[in-house]
Scaffold this active site. Structure first.
Site, PDB file in Angstrom:
ATOM      1  CG  HIS A   1     -10.032  48.926  60.510  1.00  0.00           C
ATOM      2  ND1 HIS A   1     -11.325  48.622  60.841  1.00  0.00           N
ATOM      3  CD2 HIS A   1      -9.259  48.087  61.249  1.00  0.00           C
ATOM      4  CE1 HIS A   1     -11.344  47.630  61.722  1.00  0.00           C
ATOM      5  NE2 HIS A   1     -10.103  47.298  61.990  1.00  0.00           N
ATOM      6  N   GLY A   2     -11.328  52.027  60.752  1.00  0.00           N
ATOM      7  CA  GLY A   2     -12.296  52.777  61.542  1.00  0.00           C
ATOM      8  C   GLY A   2     -12.468  52.300  62.971  1.00  0.00           C
TER       9      GLY A   2
END
Length: 340
Positions: free
Chosen positions: A188-189
């Site tokens: 994810h980010g």
């Protein structure tokens, strides 16, 4: 010193800052100005005070619209040698500048903008005309074979040759892993934007049985992989087999697991791990939080996971807790000792 100003119509500036710091970590050098929130807002005065305060700093200004009044009011300041004005901004560009060195050049910023343009796309997991299948991944980090997202479709995977079964023991493993991170969101980010750069990794191996057997999850995770980084999403046992391939030890690989138990299994099966990090775990498993030990707001452990963490620390005393590189690094051993 590098300073970043985000100035937008309404509360977009505060919102994008909140999101960016959630992924990258908090920055004292980041300032936001939400313009025209109330009729009494004196935007010109806010800008004047900001630039007077930072006249000796290197300033990067982000605005929302090229033709907007906020951007127009900042055009004069952009003529200063120490000021770079970036408009039509988005989250990827902002985070790239946040993570860049103080001496980042305008040529490098243009590269960030070019990369960010590729982030704007229609997402379609169905393999139709809108497919984002142009993004390449690696079917095998050990072999270095590249495939497109479309070739990860179920019919192709079913026709692929079966892998040899994993050996029963890795007691004498010489495998070396750059980093192992426990993260319940896997790719994810925070992983894509911060940890891959902090650790300078060349490949990501997701070791998770559920994700490996769910083609929708696999496609979504592969889309989150930064350009130029190879990726694999495999069941835990298969991931261990791949990591013990001598070719894998020649790469800088980040291994991601969803649970401490899986991280422990990997640690027991490889020879060396440079950095072992527990970031986020236990939030989405459906088990009531009252039945867990809450070490941090993002680390919640069942009794089985608590024992797995103790066993992991026994093997790797420098196991730490850290969401993003800018956060304080705390050793799990020290935290557990205070609980006893």
């Amino acid at each position: 010193m590098k300073q970043i100003l985000i100035a937008t119509h309404g509360k977009m500036a505060s919102g994008i800052r909140y999101t960016a710091e959630l992924i990258v970590g908090k920055m004292a050098e980041l300032t936001t100005i939400d313009a025209y929130v109330t009729p009494e807002d004196n935007v010109e005065k806010k800008f004047e005070e900001y630039f007077a305060q930072h006249e000796n700093d290197r300033i990067f200004v982000f605005t929302d619209l090229m033709g907007g009044s906020v951007n127009q009011k900042l055009l004069g300041y952009s003529q200063k040698e120490n000021v770079t004005l970036i408009t039509g901004t988005n989250l990827p560009v902002l985070m790239q500048v946040m993570m860049a060195d103080d001496d980042v050049t305008e040529e490098e910023i243009q590269e960030f903008i070019d990369d960010a343009r590729e982030e704007l796309q229609v997402v379609d997991l169905g393999g139709g005309k809108k497919s984002t299948a142009g993004k390449h991944d690696a079917e095998s980090i050990a072999q270095g074979e590249k495939i497109t997202a479309q070739t990860a479709a179920p019919d192709v995977e079913k026709s692929a040759p079966k892998k040899a079964p994993a050996p029963q023991s890795y007691d004498n493993s010489t495998a070396k892993i750059t980093a192992l991170r426990v993260d319940d969101r896997l790719i994810h980010g925070q992983v894509a934007m911060t940890w891959t750069k902090q650790l300078a990794v060349q490949g990501i191996v997701v070791a998770n049985d559920e994700a490996a057997n769910d083609n929708t999850q696999k496609m979504a995770l592969k889309m989150a992989v930064p350009g130029g980084i190879k990726s694999l999403i495999k069941p835990v046992d298969e991931a261990i087999r791949i990591l013990n391939n001598p070719k894998a030890s020649r790469m800088r690989i980040l291994v991601l697991t969803r649970t401490v138990k899986d991280a422990l299994k990997i640690r027991q099966s490889v020879g060396e791990i440079g950095f072992l990090n527990v970031g986020n775990t236990g939030r989405f498993d459906g088990i009531d939080v009252s039945e867990k030990l809450v070490l941090t707001p993002t680390i919640m452990l069942t009794k089985a996971e608590q024992q797995a963490l103790k066993d992991l620390v026994a093997l790797e005393p420098k196991t730490c807790m850290q969401q993003v590189p800018n956060d304080e690094q705390k050793f799990v051993k020290d935290v557990l000792d205070k609980l006893n």
